[in-house]
Design a protein around this motif. Structure first.
Motif, PDB file in Angstrom:
ATOM      1  N   PHE A  86     -10.614   9.630   2.642  1.00  0.00           N
ATOM      2  CA  PHE A  86     -10.967   9.026   1.252  1.00  0.00           C
ATOM      3  C   PHE A  86     -10.015   7.880   1.182  1.00  0.00           C
ATOM      4  CE2 PHE A  86      -9.765   8.417  -2.802  1.00  0.00           C
ATOM      5  CZ  PHE A  86     -11.064   8.696  -3.788  1.00  0.00           C
ATOM      6  N   LEU A  87      -8.782   7.623   1.775  1.00  0.00           N
ATOM      7  CA  LEU A  87      -8.175   6.530   1.471  1.00  0.00           C
ATOM      8  C   LEU A  87      -8.491   5.240   2.553  1.00  0.00           C
ATOM      9  CD1 LEU A  87      -4.704   7.883   0.928  1.00  0.00           C
ATOM     10  CD2 LEU A  87      -5.967   7.008  -0.765  1.00  0.00           C
ATOM     11  N   MET A  88      -8.946   5.775   3.688  1.00  0.00           N
ATOM     12  CA  MET A  88      -9.478   4.589   4.480  1.00  0.00           C
ATOM     13  C   MET A  88     -10.816   3.830   3.851  1.00  0.00           C
ATOM     14  SD  MET A  88      -9.597   6.855   8.140  1.00  0.00           S
ATOM     15  CE  MET A  88     -10.579   5.476   9.003  1.00  0.00           C
ATOM     16  N   ASN A  89     -11.530   4.569   3.256  1.00  0.00           N
ATOM     17  CA  ASN A  89     -12.344   4.145   2.317  1.00  0.00           C
ATOM     18  C   ASN A  89     -12.043   3.130   1.221  1.00  0.00           C
ATOM     19  OD1 ASN A  89     -15.142   4.705   3.757  1.00  0.00           O
ATOM     20  ND2 ASN A  89     -14.017   6.385   3.871  1.00  0.00           N
ATOM     21  N   ALA A  90     -11.344   3.915   0.356  1.00  0.00           N
ATOM     22  CA  ALA A  90     -10.920   3.588  -1.088  1.00  0.00           C
ATOM     23  C   ALA A  90     -10.050   2.298  -1.037  1.00  0.00           C
ATOM     24  CB  ALA A  90     -10.437   4.743  -1.811  1.00  0.00           C
ATOM     25  N   VAL A 143       1.758   0.420  -3.184  1.00  0.00           N
ATOM     26  CA  VAL A 143       0.836   1.115  -3.884  1.00  0.00           C
ATOM     27  C   VAL A 143       1.096   0.933  -5.513  1.00  0.00           C
ATOM     28  CG1 VAL A 143       0.219   2.313  -2.134  1.00  0.00           C
ATOM     29  CG2 VAL A 143       1.618   3.433  -3.579  1.00  0.00           C
ATOM     30  N   ALA A 144       0.120   0.880  -6.155  1.00  0.00           N
ATOM     31  CA  ALA A 144       0.442   1.209  -7.869  1.00  0.00           C
ATOM     32  C   ALA A 144       0.413   2.681  -8.265  1.00  0.00           C
ATOM     33  CB  ALA A 144      -0.929   0.840  -8.378  1.00  0.00           C
ATOM     34  N   PRO A 145       1.132   2.825  -9.108  1.00  0.00           N
ATOM     35  CA  PRO A 145       1.310   4.253  -9.623  1.00  0.00           C
ATOM     36  C   PRO A 145       0.011   5.134  -9.832  1.00  0.00           C
ATOM     37  CG  PRO A 145       2.692   2.750 -11.012  1.00  0.00           C
ATOM     38  CD  PRO A 145       1.805   2.059 -10.232  1.00  0.00           C
ATOM     39  N   LEU A 146       0.040   6.282  -9.564  1.00  0.00           N
ATOM     40  CA  LEU A 146      -1.233   7.065  -9.598  1.00  0.00           C
ATOM     41  C   LEU A 146      -1.461   7.196 -11.129  1.00  0.00           C
ATOM     42  CD1 LEU A 146      -0.653   9.970  -7.169  1.00  0.00           C
ATOM     43  CD2 LEU A 146      -2.507   8.229  -6.940  1.00  0.00           C
ATOM     44  N   GLY A 147      -2.421   6.453 -11.503  1.00  0.00           N
ATOM     45  CA  GLY A 147      -2.954   6.566 -12.602  1.00  0.00           C
ATOM     46  C   GLY A 147      -4.474   6.720 -12.977  1.00  0.00           C
ATOM     47  N   LEU A 171      -5.252  15.507  -7.047  1.00  0.00           N
ATOM     48  CA  LEU A 171      -4.697  14.436  -6.822  1.00  0.00           C
ATOM     49  C   LEU A 171      -3.186  14.564  -6.423  1.00  0.00           C
ATOM     50  CD1 LEU A 171      -5.335  11.611  -7.317  1.00  0.00           C
ATOM     51  CD2 LEU A 171      -4.485  11.619  -9.433  1.00  0.00           C
ATOM     52  N   SER A 172      -2.619  15.696  -6.961  1.00  0.00           N
ATOM     53  CA  SER A 172      -1.272  15.959  -6.455  1.00  0.00           C
ATOM     54  C   SER A 172      -1.139  16.093  -4.809  1.00  0.00           C
ATOM     55  CB  SER A 172      -0.626  17.093  -7.059  1.00  0.00           C
ATOM     56  OG  SER A 172      -1.530  18.335  -6.783  1.00  0.00           O
ATOM     57  N   THR A 173      -2.297  16.237  -4.194  1.00  0.00           N
ATOM     58  CA  THR A 173      -2.001  16.243  -2.738  1.00  0.00           C
ATOM     59  C   THR A 173      -1.483  14.873  -2.206  1.00  0.00           C
ATOM     60  OG1 THR A 173      -4.136  17.589  -2.823  1.00  0.00           O
ATOM     61  CG2 THR A 173      -3.475  16.267  -0.810  1.00  0.00           C
ATOM     62  N   LEU A 174      -1.915  13.864  -2.852  1.00  0.00           N
ATOM     63  CA  LEU A 174      -1.304  12.590  -2.324  1.00  0.00           C
ATOM     64  C   LEU A 174      -0.062  12.117  -2.872  1.00  0.00           C
ATOM     65  CD1 LEU A 174      -4.528  10.274  -3.384  1.00  0.00           C
ATOM     66  CD2 LEU A 174      -3.938  11.322  -1.250  1.00  0.00           C
TER      67      LEU A 174
END
Length: 409
Positions: free
Chosen positions: A341-345, A381-385, A365-368
């Motif tokens: 997912f992150l390789m793309n996003a 990275v920006a905060p998970l929001g 989402l908590s997996t990350l």
């Protein structure tokens, strides 16, 4: 899990001449027959015609390929189609039109579908631009790479700078109001001024989108066997900084690592890839991705690479016998999905909506969170929001960020 949007990728595997930097699944058209080698000292953009290609057989095989994958469509319509290669503009407008009619009949189109075809700038291809537009193609991607005659020679291209400019003009006259120009930088002997000159010419031609890639030396290419001398890392960094600043001043935002456009002119097909959405891949060597919410699976698919083997599928002579087989597929395990997912996003400068992580991976989402919080403390990275994205500083260190999410073992 939720069903993501769906696109279609169509691979046309033939080209007039294999470029020395190209590691794509492309195969030279023989002067007599389907596969082989052309005389590279006499190859020109006008020598290859559709009569040398198995158009009818290949289009019929594409239909069978698409039909075999219809159960994975799950009621969705296509938001975009991309014809890549190889050189898709070696196929006639009639063949491209037949493929589009087939896709619309079997799957269906969204009302605002984006349909892109990659084209070479040569005069032979230019003569067909109006036919492609009439067939339904509404976005043309012209593989210029450089306008500089020395660089075109270095890259093994068979068009000239003036031909490339004429191609963009002809595409506009044919009715295209959405044109991408592919350019490369970090070329042998290239300085900052040279790179900006290429960008300037693309801007002057009014391109709605510019794909600006760094030349990389890949295995299984002629350049890998005999690498050219390319600019050093400091010169590359200067070229990239200057190019980004120049394009920003011309109204082209960088929305993806190598993609620039005015707001609203982004490639919707590529955005679908970077959002970890789904796509059907048909044609020799084509890749696909599907989400199966009922079983919680995510799968990636790939067709056999060689054109002759692809054309033999379902003929009784290939590995599949007489039945047309599904493409080879591999499940993306839950432990692999955060990285995928992150390789793309994270290729997107603004990232993706945070809710798509759970929707498209089936994971919370908590997996990350554990690793993400460590990266956040490093200002990468920006905060998970509301969005999953890097900081402006971290955008230059995406590879390092991704290393933190490699599956264990």
């Amino acid at each position: 899990m939720q069903l993501p949007p769906l696109s279609l990728y169509v691979h046309i595997p033939w080209c007039v001449r294999k470029c020395p930097y190209c590691d794509f699944n492309s195969h030279q058209v023989a002067e007599a027959g389907v596969e082989g080698h052309v005389d590279i000292h006499h190859a020109s953009s006008t020598k290859t015609s559709p009569s040398q290609l198995p158009e009818r057989e290949y289009v019929a095989q594409l239909r069978r390929d698409l039909e075999s994958q219809l159960p994975w469509v799950q009621g969705r319509r296509l938001g975009s189609i991309f014809f890549g290669g190889g050189t898709p503009s070696l196929f006639s407008p009639a063949a491209i039109g037949e493929i589009l009619e087939m896709a619309d009949l079997l799957v269906g189109f969204a009302p605002d579908i984006e349909i892109t075809l990659e084209a070479n700038p040569g005069t032979f291809e230019q003569a067909k631009f109006a036919g492609y537009r009439s067939a339904g193609v509404n976005r043309l991607s012209i593989g210029v790479q450089s306008f500089d005659p020395l660089q075109l020679q270095n890259l093994g291209r068979i068009h000239s700078g003036p031909e490339a400019e004429t191609a963009a003009t002809q595409a506009r006259s044919a009715g295209f109001d959405n044109i991408n120009i592919d350019l490369m930088h970090g070329l042998p002997g290239q300085g900052t001024v040279d790179a900006i000159n290429d960008l300037q010419r693309a801007v002057d031609l009014g391109a709605e989108h510019i794909s600006w890639y760094q030349l990389t030396i890949e295995p299984n290419t002629a350049f890998y066997s005999a690498p050219p001398v390319t600019p050093g890392s400091e010169q590359i960094a200067e070229i990239q900084r200057a190019g980004r600043d120049f394009l920003a001043g011309q109204g082209y935002q960088r929305y993806e690592v190598s993609a620039y456009s005015p707001v609203g002119r982004e490639s919707r097909h590529n955005l679908n890839y970077w959002a970890f959405a789904d796509y059907i891949g048909i044609g020799a060597g084509a890749h696909g991705k599907f989400t199966l919410p009922h079983s919680g699976e995510v799968i990636r698919t790939q067709r056999t690479r060689m054109p002759r083997d692809y054309l033999a599928l379902g003929s009784g002579t290939g590995e599949s016998g007489s039945a047309f087989p599904l493409p080879k597929s591999k499940g993306v395990a839950p432990a692999e999905r955060p990285l995928e997912f992150l390789m793309n996003a994270l290729r997107l400068e603004v990232g993706v909506p945070a809710e798509t992580f759970a929707a498209y991976t089936g994971l919370p989402l908590s997996t990350l969170a554990p690793e993400w919080h460590r990266l956040e403390a490093m200002e990468l990275v920006a905060p998970l929001g509301p969005r999953i994205t890097t900081t402006a500083f971290g955008y230059d260190y995406v590879d390092e960020i991704l290393q933190r999410f490699l599956p264990e073992g």
